[in-house]
Design a protein around this motif. Structure first.
Motif, short mmCIF file in Angstrom:
data_model
loop_
_atom_site.label_atom_id
_atom_site.label_comp_id
_atom_site.label_asym_id
_atom_site.label_seq_id
_atom_site.Cartn_x
_atom_site.Cartn_y
_atom_site.Cartn_z
N UNK A 104 49.15 39.76 37.78
CA UNK A 104 50.28 39.78 38.70
C UNK A 104 51.23 38.63 38.38
N UNK A 105 52.52 38.88 38.51
CA UNK A 105 53.50 37.82 38.24
C UNK A 105 53.30 36.62 39.16
N UNK A 106 52.80 36.86 40.38
CA UNK A 106 52.57 35.76 41.31
C UNK A 106 51.55 34.76 40.80
N UNK A 107 50.64 35.20 39.94
CA UNK A 107 49.64 34.28 39.41
C UNK A 107 50.28 33.20 38.54
N UNK A 108 51.39 33.56 37.88
CA UNK A 108 52.01 32.62 36.96
C UNK A 108 52.65 31.43 37.68
N UNK A 109 52.80 31.55 39.01
CA UNK A 109 53.30 30.42 39.80
C UNK A 109 52.18 29.44 40.15
N UNK A 110 50.95 29.91 40.09
CA UNK A 110 49.79 29.07 40.43
C UNK A 110 49.07 28.59 39.17
N UNK A 111 48.92 29.49 38.20
CA UNK A 111 48.37 29.12 36.90
C UNK A 111 49.53 28.59 36.06
N UNK A 112 49.67 27.29 36.03
CA UNK A 112 50.92 26.67 35.58
C UNK A 112 51.02 26.47 34.07
N UNK A 113 49.98 26.75 33.32
CA UNK A 113 50.05 26.62 31.86
C UNK A 113 49.06 27.59 31.23
N UNK A 114 49.04 27.63 29.90
CA UNK A 114 48.22 28.60 29.20
C UNK A 114 46.73 28.41 29.49
N UNK A 115 46.29 27.19 29.64
CA UNK A 115 44.87 26.93 29.87
C UNK A 115 44.43 27.43 31.25
N UNK A 116 45.27 27.22 32.27
CA UNK A 116 44.93 27.69 33.60
C UNK A 116 44.95 29.22 33.66
N UNK A 117 45.91 29.84 32.99
CA UNK A 117 45.93 31.30 32.94
C UNK A 117 44.70 31.82 32.18
N UNK A 118 44.30 31.13 31.15
CA UNK A 118 43.12 31.54 30.39
C UNK A 118 41.86 31.49 31.24
N UNK A 119 41.81 30.55 32.17
CA UNK A 119 40.63 30.46 33.03
C UNK A 119 40.51 31.69 33.92
N UNK A 120 41.66 32.21 34.37
CA UNK A 120 41.65 33.42 35.22
C UNK A 120 41.31 34.65 34.38
N UNK A 121 41.97 34.80 33.25
CA UNK A 121 41.72 35.98 32.41
C UNK A 121 40.29 35.96 31.88
N UNK A 122 39.79 34.78 31.51
CA UNK A 122 38.40 34.68 31.07
C UNK A 122 37.44 35.09 32.17
N UNK A 123 37.73 34.67 33.39
CA UNK A 123 36.91 35.05 34.54
C UNK A 123 36.90 36.56 34.73
N UNK A 124 38.07 37.19 34.65
CA UNK A 124 38.14 38.63 34.88
C UNK A 124 37.46 39.40 33.75
N UNK A 125 37.63 38.97 32.52
CA UNK A 125 36.93 39.60 31.41
C UNK A 125 35.42 39.41 31.58
N UNK A 126 35.02 38.29 32.15
CA UNK A 126 33.60 38.05 32.43
C UNK A 126 33.02 39.11 33.34
N UNK A 127 33.80 39.57 34.32
CA UNK A 127 33.33 40.65 35.20
C UNK A 127 33.00 41.90 34.38
N UNK A 128 33.85 42.20 33.39
CA UNK A 128 33.63 43.40 32.57
C UNK A 128 32.40 43.22 31.69
N UNK A 129 32.29 42.07 31.02
CA UNK A 129 31.16 41.83 30.13
C UNK A 129 29.84 41.89 30.88
N UNK A 130 29.84 41.43 32.13
CA UNK A 130 28.62 41.41 32.93
C UNK A 130 28.39 42.72 33.69
N UNK A 131 29.23 43.71 33.45
CA UNK A 131 29.08 45.03 34.07
C UNK A 131 29.05 44.96 35.60
N UNK A 132 29.86 44.10 36.16
CA UNK A 132 29.84 43.91 37.61
C UNK A 132 30.32 45.15 38.37
#
Length: 262
Positions: A104-132
Motif C-alpha cells: 500500500x502507498x500508505x506504508x511508504x510514509x512509515x517505512x521511510x527507506x529501503x531497509x525499513x520497507x525490506x523489513x515489511x516485505x521480508x516479513x510478508x514473504x515469510x508468511x508465504x514461505x512458512x505456509x501460514x
C-alpha cells in the motif's frame, strides 16, 4: 457414525503435520498448488476492485526492494513474483501464495527507506514461505469439523447450540487468535533474516516498529490481538540482532548491496 468421525479427525491430524522453516510443527492439509491457485485468484480480484498505483518511480522502488529479497530465496522460489502497489493510505503490505506481493502507498510514509520497507516485505514473504495461509485454513477446517463432531455426539437441541457457541468463542480467544500471534512472530524471525541475507540492514526492522508505534492511534491489548504488541516485536527483534548483523555483514561482503531509491 460417531466413532468414524472421531477416527477420521485423528487420522487427519496425524497425516497433515509438517514443519515450518523455524522447525515448528504445523497442521497443513491444503497443497501448495491449491494455495497458489487461491492466492492468484484473490490477487487478480484485488487488482480489479482496488485502485492500483501505476507511478513509475514508486513501482520501480518497491519492485527493487521486493526483487532484492526474493532473489535470495531457495531455488525454485526466487523467480516469478508479481509485485503490485495499491493506492491505499493504510500502512500495510501482504504476500499471498502463488508469489504475489502487494504494497500500500500508505506504508511508504512509515517505512521511510529501503531497509525499513525490506523489513515489511521480508516479513510478508515469510508468511508465504512458512505456509501460514494454508495453516490458518487448515485450523479453520479442523475447528469447523470438530464442531460438527461435537454436534453429532451431543445430539440436537439447546444443548448443542450452547456447546457450539462455546466452541466458537473458545476457538477465537483460546486457539486461533494466539496462534495468529505465533505466526506473526515467526514471520518477524524469517523476515529479518531474509532482509539481512539480501544486504538490507536488519536494525531497520526495529526502527520500522518504532515508526509503526508512533503512527498508530493505539492498538488493542496483546491478549485480544492476533498481532504481537509493538513492544513485544521490538524486544524480540533486538534479541535477534547480534546474529542478524553477522548475516548482514556476510551478505554485504558477498556483494549483496541493494540500492533502491524512493
Amino acid at each position: 457414525m460417531k466413532r468414524t468421525l472421531i477416527l477420521l479427525s485423528v487420522a487427519l491430524l496425524v497425516v497433515a503435520c509438517t514443519t515450518s522453516p523455524t522447525g515448528r510443527r504445523q497442521l497443513v492439509i491444503f497443497s501448495d498448488a491449491e494455495m497458489s491457485n487461491m492466492g492468484a485468484t484473490a490477487f487478480d480480484e484485488m487488482k480489479q476492485k482496488a485502485s492500483v498505483d501505476r507511478s513509475g518511480e514508486v513501482n520501480q522502488y518497491v519492485s527493487c526492494v521486493a526483487d532484492s529479497i526474493t532473489r535470495t530465496l531457495p531455488e525454485g522460489e526466487r523467480t516469478g513474483w508479481e509485485v503490485v502497489v495499491f493506492d491505499d493510505d493504510s500502512a500495510n503490505a501482504f504476500a499471498l501464495p502463488g508469489k504475489k506481493i502487494g504494497v500500500h502507498t500508505g506504508l511508504l510514509k512509515v517505512a521511510k527507506n529501503q531497509d525499513q520497507l525490506a523489513s515489511v516485505i521480508g516479513h510478508e514473504v515469510g508468511h508465504v514461505l512458512a505456509k501460514h495461509s494454508a495453516e490458518r485454513m487448515s485450523m479453520q477446517f479442523v475447528s469447523q469439523s470438530s464442531q460438527q463432531i461435537v454436534g453429532a455426539l451431543i445430539g440436537e437441541g439447546a444443548g448443542q447450540q450452547a456447546v457450539m457457541a462455546a466452541l466458537g468463542l473458545g476457538s477465537q480467544y483460546g486457539v486461533l487468535m494466539p496462534y495468529g500471534r505465533l505466526q506473526e512472530s515467526e514471520s518477524d524471525n524469517i523476515g529479518v533474516q531474509l532482509m539481512a541475507q539480501a544486504g538490507f540492514n536488519p536494525q531497520a526492522s526495529i526502527d520500522l516498529w518504532h515508526n509503526m508505534a508512533a503512527a498508530s492511534n493505539g492498538q488493542p491489548p496483546e491478549f485480544l490481538s492476533t498481532h504481537p504488541s509493538h513492544e513485544t516485536r521490538i524486544s524480540d527483534l533486538q534479541a535477534l540482532m547480534p546474529e542478524m548483523q553477522q548475516i548482514y555483514k556476510q551478505a554485504r561482503a558477498a556483494g549483496y548491496k541493494p540500492n533502491c531509491r524512493k
